[in-house]
Structure formats: structure tokens, C-alpha cells
Design a protein around this motif. Structure first.
Motif, mmCIF file in Angstrom:
data_model
loop_
_atom_site.group_PDB
_atom_site.id
_atom_site.type_symbol
_atom_site.label_atom_id
_atom_site.label_comp_id
_atom_site.label_asym_id
_atom_site.label_seq_id
_atom_site.Cartn_x
_atom_site.Cartn_y
_atom_site.Cartn_z
ATOM 1 N N GLU A 49 -40.150 -30.153 -88.676
ATOM 2 C CA GLU A 49 -41.220 -29.979 -89.656
ATOM 3 C C GLU A 49 -42.141 -28.865 -89.180
ATOM 4 O O GLU A 49 -42.609 -28.878 -88.032
ATOM 5 C CB GLU A 49 -42.009 -31.284 -89.776
ATOM 6 N N LYS A 50 -42.385 -27.883 -90.022
ATOM 7 C CA LYS A 50 -43.317 -26.807 -89.705
ATOM 8 C C LYS A 50 -44.740 -27.350 -89.813
ATOM 9 O O LYS A 50 -45.057 -28.075 -90.764
ATOM 10 C CB LYS A 50 -43.129 -25.644 -90.681
ATOM 11 N N VAL A 51 -45.587 -27.018 -88.831
ATOM 12 C CA VAL A 51 -46.973 -27.470 -88.847
ATOM 13 C C VAL A 51 -47.898 -26.331 -88.450
ATOM 14 O O VAL A 51 -47.488 -25.387 -87.772
ATOM 15 C CB VAL A 51 -47.214 -28.675 -87.900
ATOM 16 N N THR A 52 -49.140 -26.427 -88.868
ATOM 17 C CA THR A 52 -50.189 -25.514 -88.443
ATOM 18 C C THR A 52 -51.139 -26.308 -87.565
ATOM 19 O O THR A 52 -51.609 -27.369 -87.957
ATOM 20 C CB THR A 52 -50.951 -24.941 -89.654
ATOM 21 N N VAL A 53 -51.368 -25.790 -86.365
ATOM 22 C CA VAL A 53 -52.248 -26.450 -85.405
ATOM 23 C C VAL A 53 -53.561 -25.693 -85.376
ATOM 24 O O VAL A 53 -53.575 -24.464 -85.354
ATOM 25 C CB VAL A 53 -51.599 -26.459 -84.004
ATOM 26 N N PHE A 54 -54.672 -26.418 -85.370
ATOM 27 C CA PHE A 54 -55.991 -25.802 -85.322
ATOM 28 C C PHE A 54 -56.598 -25.989 -83.944
ATOM 29 O O PHE A 54 -56.556 -27.081 -83.381
ATOM 30 C CB PHE A 54 -56.909 -26.427 -86.381
ATOM 31 N N THR A 55 -57.150 -24.910 -83.403
ATOM 32 C CA THR A 55 -57.811 -24.980 -82.109
ATOM 33 C C THR A 55 -59.207 -25.562 -82.283
ATOM 34 O O THR A 55 -59.702 -25.701 -83.409
ATOM 35 C CB THR A 55 -57.944 -23.591 -81.465
ATOM 36 N N LYS A 56 -59.846 -25.873 -81.168
ATOM 37 C CA LYS A 56 -61.227 -26.372 -81.218
ATOM 38 C C LYS A 56 -62.156 -25.347 -81.854
ATOM 39 O O LYS A 56 -63.150 -25.695 -82.467
ATOM 40 C CB LYS A 56 -61.714 -26.700 -79.811
ATOM 41 N N GLU A 57 -61.796 -24.048 -81.700
ATOM 42 C CA GLU A 57 -62.621 -22.970 -82.248
ATOM 43 C C GLU A 57 -62.312 -22.687 -83.717
ATOM 44 O O GLU A 57 -62.947 -21.844 -84.341
ATOM 45 C CB GLU A 57 -62.407 -21.683 -81.435
ATOM 46 N N GLY A 58 -61.304 -23.361 -84.264
ATOM 47 C CA GLY A 58 -60.968 -23.196 -85.673
ATOM 48 C C GLY A 58 -59.850 -22.204 -85.944
ATOM 49 O O GLY A 58 -59.491 -21.986 -87.096
ATOM 50 N N ALA A 59 -59.284 -21.582 -84.908
ATOM 51 C CA ALA A 59 -58.159 -20.665 -85.105
ATOM 52 C C ALA A 59 -56.903 -21.472 -85.429
ATOM 53 O O ALA A 59 -56.813 -22.657 -85.118
ATOM 54 C CB ALA A 59 -57.945 -19.822 -83.850
ATOM 55 N N GLU A 60 -55.939 -20.805 -86.040
ATOM 56 C CA GLU A 60 -54.688 -21.456 -86.424
ATOM 57 C C GLU A 60 -53.527 -20.938 -85.589
ATOM 58 O O GLU A 60 -53.498 -19.770 -85.220
ATOM 59 C CB GLU A 60 -54.374 -21.178 -87.894
ATOM 60 N N ALA A 61 -52.559 -21.808 -85.318
ATOM 61 C CA ALA A 61 -51.312 -21.435 -84.639
ATOM 62 C C ALA A 61 -50.171 -22.145 -85.350
ATOM 63 O O ALA A 61 -50.275 -23.333 -85.659
ATOM 64 C CB ALA A 61 -51.365 -21.835 -83.174
ATOM 65 N N GLU A 62 -49.109 -21.417 -85.633
ATOM 66 C CA GLU A 62 -47.933 -22.008 -86.272
ATOM 67 C C GLU A 62 -47.074 -22.697 -85.213
ATOM 68 O O GLU A 62 -46.907 -22.187 -84.114
ATOM 69 C CB GLU A 62 -47.115 -20.943 -86.993
ATOM 70 N N SER A 63 -46.533 -23.828 -85.548
ATOM 71 C CA SER A 63 -45.714 -24.596 -84.620
ATOM 72 C C SER A 63 -44.734 -25.442 -85.423
ATOM 73 O O SER A 63 -44.573 -25.242 -86.625
ATOM 74 C CB SER A 63 -46.616 -25.484 -83.748
ATOM 75 N N ALA A 64 -44.100 -26.368 -84.743
ATOM 76 C CA ALA A 64 -43.185 -27.295 -85.396
ATOM 77 C C ALA A 64 -43.222 -28.623 -84.660
ATOM 78 O O ALA A 64 -43.619 -28.689 -83.494
ATOM 79 C CB ALA A 64 -41.767 -26.740 -85.398
ATOM 80 N N PHE A 75 -38.808 -44.021 -83.821
ATOM 81 C CA PHE A 75 -38.693 -42.597 -84.124
ATOM 82 C C PHE A 75 -40.099 -42.031 -84.121
ATOM 83 O O PHE A 75 -41.040 -42.670 -84.591
ATOM 84 C CB PHE A 75 -38.034 -42.381 -85.489
ATOM 85 N N ILE A 76 -40.248 -40.816 -83.579
ATOM 86 C CA ILE A 76 -41.583 -40.239 -83.455
ATOM 87 C C ILE A 76 -41.535 -38.750 -83.775
ATOM 88 O O ILE A 76 -40.586 -38.053 -83.419
ATOM 89 C CB ILE A 76 -42.140 -40.484 -82.032
ATOM 90 N N TRP A 77 -42.552 -38.277 -84.487
ATOM 91 C CA TRP A 77 -42.746 -36.845 -84.694
ATOM 92 C C TRP A 77 -43.555 -36.351 -83.509
ATOM 93 O O TRP A 77 -44.619 -36.894 -83.200
ATOM 94 C CB TRP A 77 -43.529 -36.577 -85.978
ATOM 95 N N ILE A 78 -43.068 -35.314 -82.823
ATOM 96 C CA ILE A 78 -43.736 -34.835 -81.615
ATOM 97 C C ILE A 78 -43.609 -33.315 -81.524
ATOM 98 O O ILE A 78 -42.622 -32.739 -81.967
ATOM 99 C CB ILE A 78 -43.164 -35.551 -80.366
ATOM 100 N N GLN A 79 -44.631 -32.683 -80.951
ATOM 101 C CA GLN A 79 -44.683 -31.226 -80.849
ATOM 102 C C GLN A 79 -43.458 -30.661 -80.141
ATOM 103 O O GLN A 79 -43.062 -31.136 -79.073
ATOM 104 C CB GLN A 79 -45.925 -30.778 -80.078
ATOM 105 N N CYS A 80 -42.881 -29.620 -80.701
ATOM 106 C CA CYS A 80 -41.661 -29.018 -80.152
ATOM 107 C C CYS A 80 -41.901 -28.339 -78.809
ATOM 108 O O CYS A 80 -40.967 -28.215 -78.012
ATOM 109 C CB CYS A 80 -41.069 -28.034 -81.148
ATOM 110 N N GLU A 81 -43.124 -27.895 -78.522
ATOM 111 C CA GLU A 81 -43.399 -27.178 -77.274
ATOM 112 C C GLU A 81 -43.199 -28.029 -76.023
ATOM 113 O O GLU A 81 -43.123 -27.507 -74.923
ATOM 114 C CB GLU A 81 -44.824 -26.617 -77.282
#
Length: 91
Positions: A49-64, A75-81
Motif C-alpha cells: 500500500e502506498k502511503v504518505t508519511v508526515f514529519t513532525k515539521e509537516g513535510a511529506e515523504a512517500e513510502s509504502a 496480519f499487520i500493515w507495517i512500514q516497508c523501510e
């Protein structure tokens, strides 16, 4: 036409480094979630699943996120990194 197939991943050996390199802003909660997986075992990725992660400062990073079976039978959804690719076949 879309083709789908299962691929396998393992928990990264150095989660602190992965955390600092890619997501210094990510909650350490994600690293704690990795305890649901055995570092010596490979896991099938059942969905991505594609997700957008927000930093504490409000910036965005694309992830999955990966949908994986955990050691506690859920079953669990968990960050790919937190994972590294480990092949396509079950062997």
C-alpha cells in the motif's frame, strides 16, 4: 494487465540505521513493531500500500506499507523501510 505475486522480505539487521537514514522523523513505535517478526525468518508480502508519511515539521515523504503475517498469528500493515527484499520463491 496487472500481474501480482508474492515476494519475501526479512527484517533489516540494523533497524536503528534504517530508522536514522530514511525516517529520522518516524516514531520509534515502528521499530518496536518489528519485534513481532523473527529476524532470522523470511515473510511473504501479501499486499503493498502506498502511503504518505508526515514529519513532525509537516513535510511529506512517500513510502509504502507491507501486509505481512506476524509471529503472533495476525496480519499487520507495517512500514516497508524496516525490511529488506529476500527473493520471490518460498525456498
Amino acid at each position: 494487465m496487472h500481474e501480482t505475486g508474492v515476494f519475501y522480505v526479512r527484517v533489516k539487521k540494523d533497524l536503528r540505521k534504517a530508522f536514522e537514514d530514511f525516517f529520522p522523523h518516524m516514531s520509534s513505535h515502528y521499530i518496536n513493531m518489528s519485534k513481532l517478526f523473527d529476524k532470522n525468518k523470511r515473510y511473504p508480502v501479501l499486499a503493498v500500500e502506498k502511503v504518505t508519511v508526515f514529519t513532525k515539521e509537516g513535510a511529506e515523504a512517500e513510502s509504502a506499507r507491507f501486509l505481512l503475517p506476524s509471529e503472533n498469528g495476525n496480519f499487520i500493515w507495517i512500514q516497508c523501510e524496516l525490511f529488506t527484499f529476500d527473493g520471490f520463491n518460498a525456498a
